[in-house]
Write a protein that holds these residues in place. Structure first.
Motif, mmCIF file in Angstrom:
data_model
loop_
_atom_site.group_PDB
_atom_site.id
_atom_site.type_symbol
_atom_site.label_atom_id
_atom_site.label_comp_id
_atom_site.label_asym_id
_atom_site.label_seq_id
_atom_site.Cartn_x
_atom_site.Cartn_y
_atom_site.Cartn_z
ATOM 1 N N ARG A 83 0.897 -1.225 -0.018
ATOM 2 C CA ARG A 83 0.123 -0.198 0.120
ATOM 3 C C ARG A 83 0.737 1.338 0.160
ATOM 4 N N THR A 190 -9.781 0.722 4.683
ATOM 5 C CA THR A 190 -8.430 0.258 4.126
ATOM 6 C C THR A 190 -7.776 -0.985 4.822
ATOM 7 N N VAL A 194 -6.709 -4.678 3.696
ATOM 8 C CA VAL A 194 -5.433 -5.269 3.855
ATOM 9 C C VAL A 194 -5.493 -6.673 4.564
#
Length: 309
Positions: A83, A190, A194
């Motif tokens: 990321r 997010t 992940v």
């Protein structure tokens, strides 16, 4: 999760009693533990099987993404997600909150400049065949912050920027730190992505390399040489640089001369090349205070093994 349950979890994730006590009330740890539990995932298992590797702005400047990915593969680490993350002074303080009470004011100032150089790359990694938890093994293998303690085979040794401040990469010391850093880098949505990607277990090295190229396109490669930083600052400061070197020191290439040059730069009241300030400061400014303040001691493999039954 009750306090007793969290205490029991943290005790399994770090051999540091001081860290257990500190993390019981740490918002970042609580966020990740709550989310993993709500998603039906085991916080102990996830944080033991996975770790995070931060490639800092200096790693982007040094073009260190590809060598790092190669080193990870050669050392049996799998990259299961990557990321791009925006960082600022608050992210830096969150990451090193329990260590920066011994950081010098000069180090904090340089770190604030460094986070403005570029976004960073965060890799999610695992080491399926490792006997140690992945974060413990990675922390040992990446090499020490102190350049004098790095050994051939360490990631930081391989990357070749033998500097205390500009050490290019960071990773959690143990599984408890993995829980904490997941919530520092990623918001809840997010973080859910992940976690899902990490558990899928695909090879994401190509994606990481592509993100690295994006960062390279936005961030020029620069010299890490002290002499180049001095030359750039002298050119930008002009007469002010000459005066600082001539009147406050006797040797133009001494540490004292270069500290004087930095003083002149920060006193100039105008924008100067931040990278040159960072590089020169990393060589001549103190990195730690002499106050004897306490900090959470890094955990090593020996600590981990000795703490296990």
């Amino acid at each position: 999760m009750t306090d007793d349950t969290l205490h029991g979890l943290l005790t399994e994730l770090t051999p540091s009693k001081a860290k257990v006590d500190a993390y019981l009330a740490d918002t970042y740890v609580l966020e990740t533990v709550e989310q993993l539990t709500r998603l039906g995932l085991d916080p102990e298992r996830f944080s033991s099987e996975h770790s995070l590797l931060l490639l800092k702005p200096d790693a982007i400047v040094a073009r260190a993404v590809e060598p790092t990915l190669t080193w990870l593969a050669d050392n049996d680490f799998e990259v299961v997600d990557a990321r791009r993350v925006v960082v600022d002074r608050h992210v830096a303080r969150a990451l090193w909150y329990f260590a920066w009470n011994i950081a010098s004011p000069e180090r904090r100032r340089l770190a604030d400049l460094l986070v403005g150089i570029s976004d960073v790359l965060v890799l999610v990694v695992r080491a399926p065949a490792a006997q140690l938890p992945t974060p413990v093994r990675l922390a040992e293998a990446k090499g020490a912050t102190d350049p004098r303690k790095r050994q051939p085979g360490d990631l930081r040794y391989l990357l070749g920027r033998h500097n205390y401040l500009l050490n290019l990469v960071h990773s959690p010391d143990d599984p408890a730190d993995v829980l904490r850093e997941l919530a520092i880098y990623f918001d809840e949505d997010t973080r859910a992505e992940v976690l899902t990607r990490a558990l899928e277990g695909g090879d994401r090295r190509a994606h990481a390399a592509a993100l690295g190229r994006e960062l390279y396109a936005e961030t020029p490669a620069r010299s890490f040489a002290r002499a180049d930083a001095v030359a750039r600052l002298c050119a930008e400061l002009g007469a002010a640089a000459t005066e600082s070197l001539d009147h406050r020191t006797s040797t133009a290439d001494s540490d004292a001369a270069h500290v004087a040059l930095l003083d002149a730069a920060w006193s100039a009241g105008r924008p100067l090349d931040p990278w040159s300030l960072i590089v020169l400061g990393s060589y001549v400014l103190p990195m730690r205070t002499g106050s004897g303040a306490q900090t959470l001691r890094p955990v090593g493999a020996t600590d981990w093994l000795e703490a296990r039954p």
